[in-house]
Design a protein around this motif. Structure first.
Motif, PDB file in Angstrom:
ATOM      1  N   ALA A 234      30.952  60.802   6.155  1.00  0.00           N
ATOM      2  CA  ALA A 234      31.538  60.045   7.264  1.00  0.00           C
ATOM      3  C   ALA A 234      30.747  60.348   8.529  1.00  0.00           C
ATOM      4  N   LEU A 235      30.199  59.311   9.169  1.00  0.00           N
ATOM      5  CA  LEU A 235      29.303  59.498  10.300  1.00  0.00           C
ATOM      6  C   LEU A 235      29.791  58.738  11.519  1.00  0.00           C
ATOM      7  N   HIS A 236      29.645  59.341  12.704  1.00  0.00           N
ATOM      8  CA  HIS A 236      29.857  58.617  13.950  1.00  0.00           C
ATOM      9  C   HIS A 236      28.614  57.785  14.270  1.00  0.00           C
ATOM     10  N   ARG A 241      25.670  51.942  23.646  1.00  0.00           N
ATOM     11  CA  ARG A 241      26.546  52.403  24.730  1.00  0.00           C
ATOM     12  C   ARG A 241      27.484  53.517  24.295  1.00  0.00           C
ATOM     13  N   GLU A 242      27.519  53.798  22.997  1.00  0.00           N
ATOM     14  CA  GLU A 242      28.357  54.886  22.506  1.00  0.00           C
ATOM     15  C   GLU A 242      27.615  56.214  22.464  1.00  0.00           C
ATOM     16  N   SER A 243      26.394  56.256  22.992  1.00  0.00           N
ATOM     17  CA  SER A 243      25.600  57.477  22.918  1.00  0.00           C
ATOM     18  C   SER A 243      26.199  58.571  23.792  1.00  0.00           C
ATOM     19  N   PRO A 244      26.005  59.841  23.405  1.00  0.00           N
ATOM     20  CA  PRO A 244      26.559  60.964  24.176  1.00  0.00           C
ATOM     21  C   PRO A 244      25.903  61.091  25.544  1.00  0.00           C
ATOM     22  N   SER A 245      26.549  61.855  26.428  1.00  0.00           N
ATOM     23  CA  SER A 245      25.970  62.174  27.732  1.00  0.00           C
ATOM     24  C   SER A 245      25.576  63.640  27.755  1.00  0.00           C
ATOM     25  N   LEU A 246      24.792  64.009  28.738  1.00  0.00           N
ATOM     26  CA  LEU A 246      24.188  65.335  28.762  1.00  0.00           C
ATOM     27  C   LEU A 246      25.164  66.442  29.166  1.00  0.00           C
ATOM     28  N   GLU A 254      34.920  60.557  25.359  1.00  0.00           N
ATOM     29  CA  GLU A 254      35.712  59.439  24.855  1.00  0.00           C
ATOM     30  C   GLU A 254      34.802  58.221  24.695  1.00  0.00           C
ATOM     31  N   VAL A 255      33.855  58.346  23.786  1.00  0.00           N
ATOM     32  CA  VAL A 255      32.878  57.280  23.630  1.00  0.00           C
ATOM     33  C   VAL A 255      33.327  56.212  22.641  1.00  0.00           C
ATOM     34  N   GLY A 256      34.340  56.528  21.845  1.00  0.00           N
ATOM     35  CA  GLY A 256      34.856  55.542  20.907  1.00  0.00           C
ATOM     36  C   GLY A 256      33.865  55.139  19.845  1.00  0.00           C
ATOM     37  N   ALA A 257      33.004  56.054  19.445  1.00  0.00           N
ATOM     38  CA  ALA A 257      32.007  55.732  18.432  1.00  0.00           C
ATOM     39  C   ALA A 257      32.675  55.382  17.108  1.00  0.00           C
ATOM     40  N   ALA A 258      32.226  54.299  16.516  1.00  0.00           N
ATOM     41  CA  ALA A 258      32.787  53.866  15.234  1.00  0.00           C
ATOM     42  C   ALA A 258      32.378  54.833  14.124  1.00  0.00           C
TER      43      ALA A 258
END
Length: 285
Positions: A234-236, A241-246, A254-258
């Motif tokens: 199972a992968l995010h 736009r769902e990429s992480p921030s630094l 709370e990026v809501g990555a599928a």
């Protein structure tokens, strides 16, 4: 005199509660009760080469399978980030000082450690990078964690060999384990039908390259392999736009990555284990 109780309430353990938790574990051990150790945690630090296909998440699932106990992964990453950016921000050092991690895995900006003049246009300095690696490796050691330098892939044999040699030398200098990808050109040729690179840009890791990096990290840290057989991961999906921030752990964003599920049958997974240098007995069908 130790007084034993029937139940021990253990709400979410804060960082300050780690010592108290350890003391409670001693108490429960004295009472003859089974102790469930906390999960092992590994911190991955880097850029999009890490978060594509949720490589830390794959590692955590594979390591848990290999060890037969829970392993967790945290990630600090941003597209285009250099290890020096992470070191300057200070979040990696603060996370390590919590004592929650058993290992720190660093992956540098793509090809940066080749130290070629062309990297200057990306604001990349090898001198700065080496210093940042040394600083974070020392922070890991001070916190009782192992430091790991995860290499970067190249598609051509000559450049791959040059890069892996420079990575290995840096790892030696800072006292870190090294995970090399110098054989990627050969693997690319041997298994040309595998999903090595991202189909959209042809540069970022595809599912099989991320899986290779995850399996080799399991091998480097534990010298163990997951049992061969059919597998579902199972992968995010952290792309776009769902990429992480630094400035925050991926788990705190709370990026809501599928979520994406990747399934491999027993033979497919056995082939990937062999590519990663993890030999397992043949599966009996």
């Amino acid at each position: 005199m130790i007084e034993c109780v029937d139940e021990f309430a253990a709400p979410g353990l804060s960082r300050r509660g780690l010592l108290a938790g350890a003391a409670s574990a001693v108490l429960l051990s004295a009472c003859g009760k089974a102790i469930k150790p906390p999960p092992e945690r590994v911190l991955f630090v880097g850029n999009s080469l890490i978060y594509y296909n949720d490589m830390p998440g794959q590692f955590a699932q594979l390591a848990s399978m290999a060890l037969g106990r829970r392993v967790e992964a945290e990630m600090l990453a941003r597209g285009g980030a250099h290890i020096s950016h992470h070191a300057k921000l200070g979040l990696v050092q603060r996370e390590l000082s919590s004592g929650r991690y058993s290992a720190l895995v660093l992956q540098e900006f793509g090809g940066g450690l080749s130290c070629s003049p062309g990297m200057l246009k990306f604001g990349f300095s090898c001198e700065t990078s080496h210093a940042a690696h040394a600083e974070l490796a020392e922070a890991a050691r001070a916190a009782g964690a192992r430091a790991v330098l995860l290499g970067v892939y190249r598609q051509h044999t000559g450049s791959a060999a040059e890069l892996v040699a420079k990575e290995a030398e840096l790892a030696r200098q800072i006292g870190a384990l090294h995970i090399g990808l110098g054989d990627f050109p050969q693997l690319l040729s041997m298994h040309s039908d595998w999903a090595w690179l991202d189909p959209e840009d042809g540069q970022h890791p595809g599912p099989d390259l991320s899986l290779l990096m995850a399996l080799r990290t399991v091998r480097a840290l534990y010298a163990r392999a997951p049992r061969a057989g059919a597998i579902a991961l199972a992968l995010h999906d952290y792309r776009g736009r769902e990429s992480p921030s630094l400035d925050r752990l991926a788990s705190m964003q709370e990026v809501g990555a599928a979520m994406i599920e990747r399934r491999l049958d027993a033979e497919e997974f056995a082939q990937r284990l062999r590519a990663a240098g993890l030999e397992r007995p043949a599966v009996v069908r």
